[in-house]
Design a protein around this motif. Structure first.
Motif, short mmCIF file in Angstrom:
data_model
loop_
_atom_site.label_atom_id
_atom_site.label_comp_id
_atom_site.label_asym_id
_atom_site.label_seq_id
_atom_site.Cartn_x
_atom_site.Cartn_y
_atom_site.Cartn_z
N PRO A 189 73.58 6.46 124.74
CA PRO A 189 73.20 6.34 123.43
C PRO A 189 74.24 7.02 122.48
CG PRO A 189 71.33 7.80 124.91
CD PRO A 189 72.41 7.28 125.71
N ALA A 190 75.06 7.78 122.84
CA ALA A 190 76.24 8.36 122.01
C ALA A 190 77.24 7.24 121.86
CB ALA A 190 76.89 9.62 122.81
N GLU A 191 77.55 6.13 122.89
CA GLU A 191 78.27 5.24 122.92
C GLU A 191 77.94 4.29 121.96
OE1 GLU A 191 81.50 2.72 123.26
OE2 GLU A 191 81.31 5.16 123.75
N LEU A 192 76.37 4.06 122.11
CA LEU A 192 75.87 2.87 121.15
C LEU A 192 75.82 3.36 119.57
CD1 LEU A 192 72.48 2.01 122.95
CD2 LEU A 192 74.62 0.83 122.59
N LEU A 193 75.67 4.84 119.47
CA LEU A 193 75.82 5.15 118.01
C LEU A 193 77.26 5.07 117.43
CD1 LEU A 193 74.24 6.81 115.87
CD2 LEU A 193 75.15 8.94 116.63
N SER A 194 77.98 5.32 118.17
CA SER A 194 79.59 5.25 117.81
C SER A 194 79.89 3.79 117.66
CB SER A 194 80.59 5.61 118.89
OG SER A 194 81.85 5.40 118.50
N GLN A 195 79.38 2.77 118.61
CA GLN A 195 79.71 1.41 118.22
C GLN A 195 79.07 0.95 116.99
OE1 GLN A 195 78.51 -0.67 121.79
NE2 GLN A 195 80.24 0.09 122.94
N LYS A 196 77.62 1.26 116.80
CA LYS A 196 76.87 0.91 115.59
C LYS A 196 77.61 1.36 114.43
CE LYS A 196 73.41 3.52 114.34
NZ LYS A 196 72.21 4.37 114.61
N PHE A 197 78.26 2.50 114.31
CA PHE A 197 78.84 2.93 113.11
C PHE A 197 80.13 2.19 112.80
CE2 PHE A 197 81.29 5.84 110.57
CZ PHE A 197 80.41 6.45 109.48
N ALA A 198 80.87 2.07 113.74
CA ALA A 198 81.98 1.36 113.58
C ALA A 198 81.97 -0.11 113.32
CB ALA A 198 83.03 1.24 114.91
N PHE A 199 80.86 -0.86 113.73
CA PHE A 199 80.44 -1.92 113.36
C PHE A 199 80.34 -2.15 112.04
CE2 PHE A 199 77.69 -5.76 112.93
CZ PHE A 199 78.37 -6.93 113.20
N GLY A 200 79.27 -1.37 111.49
CA GLY A 200 78.59 -1.33 110.30
C GLY A 200 79.83 -1.15 109.12
N LEU A 201 80.67 -0.05 109.34
CA LEU A 201 81.64 0.25 108.65
C LEU A 201 82.64 -0.67 108.48
CD1 LEU A 201 83.36 2.24 106.79
CD2 LEU A 201 84.16 3.17 108.73
N GLU A 202 83.12 -1.47 109.53
CA GLU A 202 84.35 -2.55 109.50
C GLU A 202 83.66 -3.85 108.86
OE1 GLU A 202 87.47 -1.90 110.01
OE2 GLU A 202 86.90 -0.01 110.35
N THR A 203 82.33 -4.00 108.93
CA THR A 203 81.71 -5.20 108.44
C THR A 203 81.82 -5.14 106.66
OG1 THR A 203 80.21 -5.66 110.25
CG2 THR A 203 79.81 -6.53 108.14
N ILE A 204 81.59 -3.83 106.41
CA ILE A 204 81.35 -3.42 104.80
C ILE A 204 82.81 -3.63 104.48
CG2 ILE A 204 81.02 -1.48 103.20
CD1 ILE A 204 78.76 -0.82 104.75
N LEU A 205 83.77 -3.16 105.04
CA LEU A 205 85.24 -3.25 104.50
C LEU A 205 85.40 -4.63 104.53
CD1 LEU A 205 86.92 0.01 105.97
CD2 LEU A 205 85.59 -0.13 103.96
N ASP A 206 85.19 -5.42 105.53
CA ASP A 206 85.63 -7.04 105.65
C ASP A 206 85.08 -7.64 104.32
OD1 ASP A 206 87.03 -6.30 107.84
OD2 ASP A 206 85.32 -7.15 109.32
N GLY A 207 83.50 -7.31 103.96
CA GLY A 207 82.94 -8.00 102.94
C GLY A 207 83.51 -7.54 101.67
N LEU A 208 83.86 -6.38 101.45
CA LEU A 208 84.52 -5.98 100.25
C LEU A 208 85.89 -6.41 99.98
CD1 LEU A 208 83.47 -2.16 100.15
CD2 LEU A 208 82.61 -3.85 98.88
N GLU A 209 86.70 -6.57 101.35
CA GLU A 209 87.96 -7.28 101.05
C GLU A 209 87.80 -8.87 100.63
OE1 GLU A 209 92.11 -6.13 103.23
OE2 GLU A 209 90.52 -6.71 104.75
N ALA A 210 86.92 -9.45 101.50
CA ALA A 210 86.60 -10.91 101.14
C ALA A 210 86.15 -10.85 99.74
CB ALA A 210 85.58 -11.20 102.13
#
Length: 327
Positions: A189-210
């Motif tokens: 669960p801790a690893e899933l939480l870390s991956q989920k947060f990293a994926f969401g954050l980078e996706t938002i930053l990618d979208g803002l940059e685009a």
């Protein structure tokens, strides 16, 4: 701790410790006083009420978020650091998200966080309303993730076996959901939480940059900055948004120049428009009136602005809108 040595900062610090341990429901002036070896009345004397104490504690923890200079690190690195720092702070103080939903938590700590958020996305290149929405998008991601964490933590306190059995029974009716639950069921669960947060954050930053590069979807109508309050003027036809008249009648803000006929919109006499009366158009109701029903009061208002009092500006409404981005 003797009562005479108490001050507000000590009480707020102790309240944060108690909130971290017990949540909002576990905070009381009696329990806080016992922790500080003082009477509950001393708590009230310094902070006023439990509700005000929650607000003070909530604003205090915003000051824990470390700020990275976007001019030195680049906007994306600064944004990533701010979101990650904010999430870590909320994890340390899980009561903050519930507090924001029930209290208007705002003070120097929150204002510092907001101002730095604007600085990051200004450096990125966002302007006007896009600057507001970029900042709000990142904040909403943190708040939403923290709320989901709180929901999962609450579920974990219940009977795990019963919850798992019920979830399996419901999920069995939906093939995609059933498949994903089977895949994720054995993961850490801790690893899933870390991956989920990293994926969401980078996706938002990618979208803002685009979006900055013009590759993202754009709003159908470009939203300008909040308009300034129009200058007072007299004459006919003052039906533009933000300076609503009563139709075809004359309107003026100057004392002694109010028309007596139907449609008069004078602020000082006759059918005066009163910013604070029950029947008048209120400046804080969400924006300037756009129709006849929003334009003027229908009778004398006891709280009408006296002659010589300056027009109320939109500063209050604007500041409320900014604070509203985070609540």
């Amino acid at each position: 701790m003797p009562r005479e040595t108490l001050n507000r900062d000590q009480i707020v610090d102790a309240a944060i410790e108690l909130l971290d341990e017990e949540g909002i429901e576990g905070l009381s002036m009696r329990r806080l006083g016992k922790r500080l070896n003082s009477a509950a009345t001393a708590m009230y004397w310094h902070v006023g009420s439990k509700e005000n104490l929650v607000v003070l504690a909530g604003d205090r923890v915003w000051g824990e978020v470390e700020l990275v200079d976007p001019q030195e690190s680049g906007w994306r690195a600064a944004a990533r650091a701010l979101v990650s720092e904010t999430y870590a702070m909320v994890k340390r103080h899980p009561w903050l998200v519930p507090a924001i939903s029930t209290h208007f938590v705002y003070g120097p700590g929150m204002a510092r966080f907001q101002d730095h958020s604007y600085a990051i996305y200004e450096v990125a290149g966002f302007q006007g309303r896009d600057l507001d929405w970029a900042m709000n998008t990142a904040f909403t991601f943190v708040a939403g993730t923290a709320l989901l964490d709180a929901t999962q933590a609450a579920a974990a306190k219940a009977d795990a076996d019963d919850i798992a059995a019920q979830a399996d029974q419901i999920a069995a009716q939906y093939p995609r959901l059933k498949e994903r639950m089977a895949v994720l069921g054995g993961a850490d669960p801790a690893e899933l939480l870390s991956q989920k947060f990293a994926f969401g954050l980078e996706t938002i930053l990618d979208g803002l940059e685009a979006r900055l590069r013009g590759q993202g979807s754009r709003s159908p109508v470009a939203a300008p900055d909040l308009p300034a309050e129009p200058e007072a003027r007299s004459g006919r036809g003052a039906d533009e948004p933000g300076d609503a008249g009563a139709g075809s009648g004359a309107r003026t803000d100057e004392p002694g120049d109010a028309g007596a006929g139907p449609g008069t919109g004078a602020d000082e006499s006759g059918d005066a428009r009163a910013d604070d009366s029950g029947d008048a158009r209120a400046d804080e109701s969400g924006g300037p009136g756009t129709g006849p029903e929003d334009a003027t009061a229908t009778g004398p208002a006891p709280d009408a602005r006296p002659a010589g009092r300056p027009r109320r500006t939109t500063a209050s409404a604007a500041s409320q809108s900014v604070r509203g981005l985070f609540h």
